[in-house]
Structure formats: C-alpha cells, structure tokens
Design a protein around this motif. Structure first.
Motif, PDB file in Angstrom:
ATOM      1  N   GLY A  49      42.119  28.156  -9.954  1.00  0.00           N
ATOM      2  CA  GLY A  49      42.267  26.892 -10.806  1.00  0.00           C
ATOM      3  C   GLY A  49      41.667  27.486 -12.240  1.00  0.00           C
ATOM      4  N   PRO A  50      41.475  26.486 -13.198  1.00  0.00           N
ATOM      5  CA  PRO A  50      40.817  26.863 -14.577  1.00  0.00           C
ATOM      6  C   PRO A  50      39.419  27.100 -14.746  1.00  0.00           C
ATOM      7  CG  PRO A  50      41.286  24.628 -14.132  1.00  0.00           C
ATOM      8  CD  PRO A  50      41.718  25.083 -12.974  1.00  0.00           C
ATOM      9  N   PRO A  51      38.690  26.958 -13.885  1.00  0.00           N
ATOM     10  CA  PRO A  51      37.156  27.144 -14.018  1.00  0.00           C
ATOM     11  C   PRO A  51      37.096  28.772 -14.448  1.00  0.00           C
ATOM     12  CG  PRO A  51      37.271  25.869 -12.210  1.00  0.00           C
ATOM     13  CD  PRO A  51      38.583  26.288 -12.531  1.00  0.00           C
ATOM     14  N   PRO A  52      36.133  29.013 -15.766  1.00  0.00           N
ATOM     15  CA  PRO A  52      36.297  30.417 -16.190  1.00  0.00           C
ATOM     16  C   PRO A  52      35.109  31.189 -15.660  1.00  0.00           C
ATOM     17  CG  PRO A  52      35.398  28.752 -17.942  1.00  0.00           C
ATOM     18  CD  PRO A  52      35.963  27.915 -16.690  1.00  0.00           C
ATOM     19  N   ARG A  53      34.149  30.511 -15.112  1.00  0.00           N
ATOM     20  CA  ARG A  53      32.981  31.367 -14.572  1.00  0.00           C
ATOM     21  C   ARG A  53      32.357  30.497 -13.344  1.00  0.00           C
ATOM     22  NH1 ARG A  53      28.314  29.144 -16.131  1.00  0.00           N
ATOM     23  NH2 ARG A  53      28.526  27.475 -18.125  1.00  0.00           N
ATOM     24  N   PRO A  54      31.459  31.386 -12.380  1.00  0.00           N
ATOM     25  CA  PRO A  54      30.651  30.759 -11.612  1.00  0.00           C
ATOM     26  C   PRO A  54      29.996  29.465 -11.874  1.00  0.00           C
ATOM     27  CG  PRO A  54      30.471  33.027 -11.691  1.00  0.00           C
ATOM     28  CD  PRO A  54      31.087  32.735 -13.028  1.00  0.00           C
ATOM     29  N   LEU A  55      29.424  28.638 -11.103  1.00  0.00           N
ATOM     30  CA  LEU A  55      28.611  27.607 -11.172  1.00  0.00           C
ATOM     31  C   LEU A  55      27.503  27.964 -11.475  1.00  0.00           C
ATOM     32  CD1 LEU A  55      29.595  25.399  -8.089  1.00  0.00           C
ATOM     33  CD2 LEU A  55      30.121  24.746 -10.398  1.00  0.00           C
ATOM     34  N   ASP A  56      26.635  27.183 -12.235  1.00  0.00           N
ATOM     35  CA  ASP A  56      25.305  27.705 -12.596  1.00  0.00           C
ATOM     36  C   ASP A  56      24.311  27.410 -11.330  1.00  0.00           C
ATOM     37  OD1 ASP A  56      25.675  28.258 -15.290  1.00  0.00           O
ATOM     38  OD2 ASP A  56      25.659  26.177 -15.830  1.00  0.00           O
ATOM     39  N   ALA A  57      23.825  28.504 -10.864  1.00  0.00           N
ATOM     40  CA  ALA A  57      22.789  28.493  -9.827  1.00  0.00           C
ATOM     41  C   ALA A  57      21.741  28.275  -9.812  1.00  0.00           C
ATOM     42  CB  ALA A  57      22.877  29.977  -9.036  1.00  0.00           C
ATOM     43  N   LEU A  58      20.906  27.728  -8.944  1.00  0.00           N
ATOM     44  CA  LEU A  58      19.707  26.948  -8.881  1.00  0.00           C
ATOM     45  C   LEU A  58      18.948  27.882  -7.616  1.00  0.00           C
ATOM     46  CD1 LEU A  58      20.325  23.183  -8.804  1.00  0.00           C
ATOM     47  CD2 LEU A  58      19.721  24.464 -11.034  1.00  0.00           C
ATOM     48  N   GLU A  59      17.543  27.829  -7.809  1.00  0.00           N
ATOM     49  CA  GLU A  59      16.748  28.648  -6.978  1.00  0.00           C
ATOM     50  C   GLU A  59      16.528  27.803  -5.795  1.00  0.00           C
ATOM     51  OE1 GLU A  59      13.500  30.481  -8.848  1.00  0.00           O
ATOM     52  OE2 GLU A  59      14.648  31.813 -10.008  1.00  0.00           O
ATOM     53  N   VAL A  60      16.590  28.393  -4.659  1.00  0.00           N
ATOM     54  CA  VAL A  60      16.230  27.829  -3.281  1.00  0.00           C
ATOM     55  C   VAL A  60      15.084  28.358  -2.613  1.00  0.00           C
ATOM     56  CG1 VAL A  60      17.049  27.002  -1.017  1.00  0.00           C
ATOM     57  CG2 VAL A  60      18.749  26.945  -3.090  1.00  0.00           C
ATOM     58  N   HIS A  61      13.936  27.779  -2.278  1.00  0.00           N
ATOM     59  CA  HIS A  61      12.869  28.175  -1.714  1.00  0.00           C
ATOM     60  C   HIS A  61      12.511  27.427  -0.550  1.00  0.00           C
ATOM     61  CE1 HIS A  61      11.609  30.709  -5.311  1.00  0.00           C
ATOM     62  NE2 HIS A  61      12.193  29.288  -5.979  1.00  0.00           N
ATOM     63  N   ILE A  62      12.421  28.108   0.486  1.00  0.00           N
ATOM     64  CA  ILE A  62      11.957  27.336   1.844  1.00  0.00           C
ATOM     65  C   ILE A  62      10.657  27.643   2.226  1.00  0.00           C
ATOM     66  CG2 ILE A  62      12.844  27.568   4.440  1.00  0.00           C
ATOM     67  CD1 ILE A  62      15.161  27.161   2.379  1.00  0.00           C
ATOM     68  N   LYS A  63       9.949  26.744   2.505  1.00  0.00           N
ATOM     69  CA  LYS A  63       8.647  26.515   3.104  1.00  0.00           C
ATOM     70  C   LYS A  63       8.409  25.677   4.300  1.00  0.00           C
ATOM     71  CE  LYS A  63       6.363  27.320  -1.193  1.00  0.00           C
ATOM     72  NZ  LYS A  63       5.610  26.805  -2.546  1.00  0.00           N
ATOM     73  N   GLY A  64       8.318  26.293   5.413  1.00  0.00           N
ATOM     74  CA  GLY A  64       8.310  25.543   6.667  1.00  0.00           C
ATOM     75  C   GLY A  64       9.767  24.834   6.695  1.00  0.00           C
ATOM     76  N   ASP A  65       9.510  23.758   6.984  1.00  0.00           N
ATOM     77  CA  ASP A  65      10.762  23.011   7.300  1.00  0.00           C
ATOM     78  C   ASP A  65      11.470  22.328   6.085  1.00  0.00           C
ATOM     79  OD1 ASP A  65      10.999  23.315   9.964  1.00  0.00           O
ATOM     80  OD2 ASP A  65       9.833  21.522  10.441  1.00  0.00           O
ATOM     81  N   ASP A  66      10.625  22.484   4.760  1.00  0.00           N
ATOM     82  CA  ASP A  66      11.176  22.041   3.712  1.00  0.00           C
ATOM     83  C   ASP A  66      11.999  22.998   2.838  1.00  0.00           C
ATOM     84  OD1 ASP A  66       9.878  19.452   4.406  1.00  0.00           O
ATOM     85  OD2 ASP A  66       7.625  20.613   3.618  1.00  0.00           O
ATOM     86  N   VAL A  67      12.774  22.438   2.002  1.00  0.00           N
ATOM     87  CA  VAL A  67      13.658  23.168   1.354  1.00  0.00           C
ATOM     88  C   VAL A  67      13.482  22.782  -0.218  1.00  0.00           C
ATOM     89  CG1 VAL A  67      16.174  23.725   0.594  1.00  0.00           C
ATOM     90  CG2 VAL A  67      15.415  23.343   2.863  1.00  0.00           C
ATOM     91  N   TYR A  68      13.059  23.560  -0.948  1.00  0.00           N
ATOM     92  CA  TYR A  68      12.851  23.372  -2.570  1.00  0.00           C
ATOM     93  C   TYR A  68      13.713  23.660  -3.429  1.00  0.00           C
ATOM     94  CZ  TYR A  68       8.352  21.997  -0.815  1.00  0.00           C
ATOM     95  OH  TYR A  68       7.407  21.484  -0.030  1.00  0.00           O
ATOM     96  N   VAL A  69      14.313  23.085  -4.260  1.00  0.00           N
ATOM     97  CA  VAL A  69      15.393  23.524  -5.271  1.00  0.00           C
ATOM     98  C   VAL A  69      14.963  23.612  -6.653  1.00  0.00           C
ATOM     99  CG1 VAL A  69      17.891  23.248  -6.264  1.00  0.00           C
ATOM    100  CG2 VAL A  69      17.422  22.833  -3.818  1.00  0.00           C
ATOM    101  N   THR A  70      15.009  24.492  -7.486  1.00  0.00           N
ATOM    102  CA  THR A  70      14.495  24.444  -8.783  1.00  0.00           C
ATOM    103  C   THR A  70      15.473  25.134  -9.765  1.00  0.00           C
ATOM    104  OG1 THR A  70      13.124  26.510  -8.624  1.00  0.00           O
ATOM    105  CG2 THR A  70      11.954  24.411  -8.066  1.00  0.00           C
ATOM    106  N   ARG A  71      15.162  24.831 -10.996  1.00  0.00           N
ATOM    107  CA  ARG A  71      16.141  25.795 -12.020  1.00  0.00           C
ATOM    108  C   ARG A  71      15.545  26.999 -12.198  1.00  0.00           C
ATOM    109  NH1 ARG A  71      19.339  22.694 -15.937  1.00  0.00           N
ATOM    110  NH2 ARG A  71      19.431  20.554 -15.305  1.00  0.00           N
ATOM    111  N   LYS A  72      16.393  27.743 -12.392  1.00  0.00           N
ATOM    112  CA  LYS A  72      15.881  29.180 -12.608  1.00  0.00           C
ATOM    113  C   LYS A  72      15.196  29.373 -14.161  1.00  0.00           C
ATOM    114  CE  LYS A  72      19.359  31.708 -10.026  1.00  0.00           C
ATOM    115  NZ  LYS A  72      20.412  32.935 -10.031  1.00  0.00           N
ATOM    116  N   SER A  73      14.097  30.054 -14.011  1.00  0.00           N
ATOM    117  CA  SER A  73      13.132  30.122 -15.322  1.00  0.00           C
ATOM    118  C   SER A  73      13.442  31.363 -16.040  1.00  0.00           C
ATOM    119  CB  SER A  73      11.756  30.155 -14.836  1.00  0.00           C
ATOM    120  OG  SER A  73      11.350  31.080 -13.663  1.00  0.00           O
TER     121      SER A  73
END
Ligand code: FES
Length: 73
Positions: A49-73
C-alpha cells in the motif's frame, strides 16, 4: 505487541502515509491502516500500500513480569 516468536514490539499507531490510526489484523498477522489499505509487518516495516516508510518504533523494556514502553530518546 508480542510477536509469535515471543519478542515484543511497540510502535506509534500512526500511519506514515497520512497519519490515520493503524491496528493489528490478526487474520493477516500484519499491522493495517484502513484509510488506504496500507500494511506493515510485525517489525513495523511498510510492506504494502501507500505508506512510504516504517512505523515509528518505541522502546520496549522487560523487568520481571512488567513491560515498559517508552519513546526513543
Ligand atoms: S493513511 Fe494509512 S495508508 Fe493512507
């Protein structure tokens, strides 16, 4: 998202074509933009389809059973 191989990925849900909200299509195992039928794979790469580039990725960090998502710095 949790991919079939067990890895995690997170992206801004904003299409890189004209900024519509994207969603996961379980039947296609792809991320989909309904506005103009754009598709991304589970790595966020634009694959159809028409999307010209990949989606903007976020950072994923796993700590134990928790998943944290942050914007890339
Ligand atoms: S806005 Fe997503 S394909 Fe056009």
């Amino acid at each position: 998202m949790r991919r079939p191989d067990g890895t995690f990925g997170a992206f801004l849900a904003k299409c890189t074509h004209l900024d519509c909200v994207v969603q996961y299509r379980e039947d296609k195992e792809r991320i989909w933009c309904a506005c103009h039928d754009g598709f991304y794979d589970l790595s966020g790469t634009n694959v159809a389809g028409p999307p010209p580039r990949p989606l903007d990725a976020l950072e994923v960090h796993i700590k134990g059973d928790d998943v944290y998502v942050t914007r890339k710095s």
